[in-house]
Design an enzyme around this catalytic site. Structure first.
Site, PDB file in Angstrom:
ATOM      1  N   LYS A 162       0.850  -1.178   0.000  1.00 59.88           N
ATOM      2  CA  LYS A 162       0.000   0.000   0.000  1.00 59.88           C
ATOM      3  C   LYS A 162       0.896   1.241   0.000  1.00 59.88           C
ATOM      4  O   LYS A 162       1.970   1.250   0.617  1.00 59.88           O
ATOM      5  CB  LYS A 162      -0.889  -0.033   1.245  1.00 59.88           C
ATOM      6  CG  LYS A 162      -2.088   0.895   1.224  1.00 59.88           C
ATOM      7  CD  LYS A 162      -2.988   0.559   2.404  1.00 59.88           C
ATOM      8  CE  LYS A 162      -4.201   1.463   2.511  1.00 59.88           C
ATOM      9  NZ  LYS A 162      -5.064   1.074   3.642  1.00 59.88           N
ATOM     10  N   SER A 237      -9.937   1.482   2.712  1.00 58.47           N
ATOM     11  CA  SER A 237      -8.996   2.304   1.990  1.00 58.47           C
ATOM     12  C   SER A 237      -7.943   1.526   1.218  1.00 58.47           C
ATOM     13  O   SER A 237      -7.215   2.096   0.415  1.00 58.47           O
ATOM     14  CB  SER A 237      -8.302   3.257   2.961  1.00 58.47           C
ATOM     15  OG  SER A 237      -7.486   2.563   3.888  1.00 58.47           O
ATOM     16  N   SER A 261     -10.448  -1.294   6.492  1.00 60.45           N
ATOM     17  CA  SER A 261      -9.756  -0.983   5.245  1.00 60.45           C
ATOM     18  C   SER A 261      -9.303  -2.174   4.435  1.00 60.45           C
ATOM     19  O   SER A 261      -9.033  -2.023   3.260  1.00 60.45           O
ATOM     20  CB  SER A 261      -8.508  -0.163   5.549  1.00 60.45           C
ATOM     21  OG  SER A 261      -8.731   1.166   5.279  1.00 60.45           O
TER      22      SER A 261
END
Length: 559
Positions: A162, A237, A261
């Site tokens: 990420k 996310s 997330s």
């Protein structure tokens, strides 16, 4: 919201400089494809940034010219792979084939480079991608294997990080426009461990601004799209990570989870997503070091691949004072065994909502999946913990305080005037900074009562099942599900997800896919475990997967 705030300058929090595998630059979000995917609203750092064509960075990055041609056997006579398509192979199988020298890492690299270059322009899942560095890393791994070295349990497995996970020398902005050009000064523990295990780093994936909500759109990199339906959000996310794994750009991905997330986008993209117990995987996602609600985790297409990566990523590190000591668990071995004698609770609303808050198709698909657990020996009962409603306390005691430090980190007036920040993020930051201590303390008291009720409930139940989210998806152009428009920001954030209660408790939880709605959107079932019950959650998920295989055989249209 369902991600991780990264106040101030991400990556500037110290730590030793380590060797970072992988790309040394940022990929400009791709040209819109025929699907009408919009171009990104921002441009990554210009200085020294390699283009998507694979131009190597100036700072000593090995050029692609030194890379073995795809499939070229080494002098030692290793056999070129005869696999027709690597796309949907599991990480477990890839590592096994590489270690047995039936598959070369250079072949793997070329296959997934081609897929990223072809599919990412429409998805915008990867925001940092340097093909030349991927080829150089693959060549290095092949050379080590040819020399007889054991490169590790992830031998040649493609993975992503990420963007908010630190990797030295790479963009580390939290997708915040003012952080454009910022690069991490060191590697996160996860970054170090995945590289040391022999994985093949492919690049970094998109997230919303400082990971603040359950979508993946920002003013720096633009919007990520769902490969099941390109005009829909992948969730967030960790939306870039989930879109990339669902589309077959990598078999596994790093994610992080502060309110859902990992599990939310895994559910919305038809994947397995796992958030471990707080401290199971060391993290330095926030500049402060005692955040009990956030964790790194894993996104994949199989439970076995989650277990493989958890073996690599778990274990203590002094960088994280909350990191847990190793208890010697082999998470792959822990998947073995059925569910005989297990008592599993099913709750359609976790006792914090109403059944009609959840889309009927989601409820029907989740309820249809329950017999799979019974087939493996478990008893299913419908029950919910007798806990207080956590929404207000989570918002006041966890989410707003987590973003309050951002108030002094950016020029909010300038960002708002230029339209380079979401107004919703500003509302969270400004409200959090204005919060009083008595409000936070009151929320912590609720959190304590909430955990006690959950612990008591799990004393007589092995797993708690629920829908992961209450809606099957929403259009990427819209901020969250439209049925919550006009309600408070807190409600718009939390009123459609069932994930944040287990960030509140700090306990492990996973999402597994159970099928598609009539409109072709995936649905996820959440499995939550009690205190430190990571292995138990994964075993339950593996049993469900064995009885109800789905992600390994169902692939999105845009893949």
């Amino acid at each position: 919201m369902a991600g991780e705030p990264t106040p101030g300058a991400p990556g500037a929090t110290g730590g030793p400089a380590r060797s970072t595998p992988g790309a040394s630059g940022a990929l400009a979000p791709g040209t819109p494809g025929a699907s009408g995917t919009p171009a990104a609203s921002g441009t990554p750092a210009a200085s020294g940034t390699p283009a998507a064509s694979g131009t190597p960075a100036a700072s000593g990055t090995p050029a692609a010219s030194g890379t073995l041609a795809p499939g070229t056997p080494a002098a030692s006579g290793a056999v070129r792979s005869t696999h027709a398509d690597l796309t949907w192979m599991s990480a477990t199988e890839i590592a096994r084939e590489v270690r047995a020298r039936r598959l070369r890492v250079s072949d793997i690299a070329e296959h997934f480079i081609e897929r990223i270059e072809r599919l990412n322009p429409a998805l915008n899942a990867f925001v940092v991608f340097d093909p030349a560095q991927v080829r150089a890393d693959a060549h290095r791994l092949d050379a080590a294997i040819d020399a007889g070295d054991d490169v590790g349990p992830l031998a040649g497995v493609p993975y992503s990080l990420k963007e908010s996970t630190a990797a030295r020398g790479l963009p580390h902005t939290g997708s915040m426009k003012p952080m454009e050009g910022h690069r991490a000064a060191h590697d996160a523990v996860v970054t170090q461990r995945l590289a040391a295990a022999g994985g093949l780093f492919m690049g970094k994936t998109n997230l919303p601004e400082n990971g603040y909500y359950c979508g993946t759109e920002n003013h720096l990199y633009g919007s990520t799209r769902n490969p099941w339906k390109l005009d829909h959000s992948p969730g967030g996310s960790s939306g870039g990570a989930s879109a990339s794994v669902a589309a077959g750009l990598t078999p596994v991905a790093d994610g992080s989870d502060g309110a859902g997330s990992i599990r939310v986008p895994a559910a919305m993209c038809g994947l397995v997503g796992f958030k471990p117990s707080t401290g199971r995987i060391p993290n330095e996602l926030l500049p402060y070091r005692h955040a009990t609600f956030i964790s790194h985790g894993i996104i994949s297409r199989s439970v076995a691949d989650v277990a493989l990566l958890l073996n690599v990523e778990s274990g203590p590190d002094a960088v994280d004072p909350l990191s847990l000591p190793s208890d010697g668990t082999d998470y792959v071995a822990a998947l073995e065994g059925d569910l005989s004698g297990w008592r599993i609770a099913w709750s359609p609303d976790l006792g914090i909502g109403a059944r009609d808050d959840t889309d009927p198709e989601i409820l029907a698909l989740c309820e249809a999946a329950l017999p799979a657990f019974e087939e493996r020996g478990a008893t299913i009962v419908e029950a919910s913990p007798e806990w207080p409603d956590p929404e207000e306390a989570f918002w006041n005691g966890v989410w707003l305080p987590a973003y309050a430090p951002d108030l002094g980190a950016y020029d909010w007036g300038g960002m708002r005037a230029s339209g380079t920040v979401d107004e919703e993020l500003w509302e969270i930051v400004s409200t959090g900074a204005a919060s009083n201590g008595d409000v936070v303390a009151a929320a912590e008291l609720v959190r304590g009562a909430f955990y006690r009720a959950f612990a008591a409930f799990m004393g007589s139940h092995d797993i708690l099942l629920s829908p992961t989210v209450r809606v099957p998806g929403y259009p990427a152009a819209h901020w969250g599900p439209s049925h919550l428009d006009g309600q408070t920001l807190r409600r718009r954030h939390l009123g459609w997800i069932n994930t944040y209660p287990f960030n509140f408790t700090g306990t492990p939880a996973a999402s597994v896919p159970v099928g598609l709605t009539a409109s072709g959107l995936p649905v996820g079932l959440q499995l939550a475990g009690g205190h430190l019950a990571d292995a138990r959650v994964l075993r339950a998920a593996a049993n469900f997967e064995a009885a109800h295989p789905w992600a390994a055989t169902h692939h999105p249209p845009h893949s």
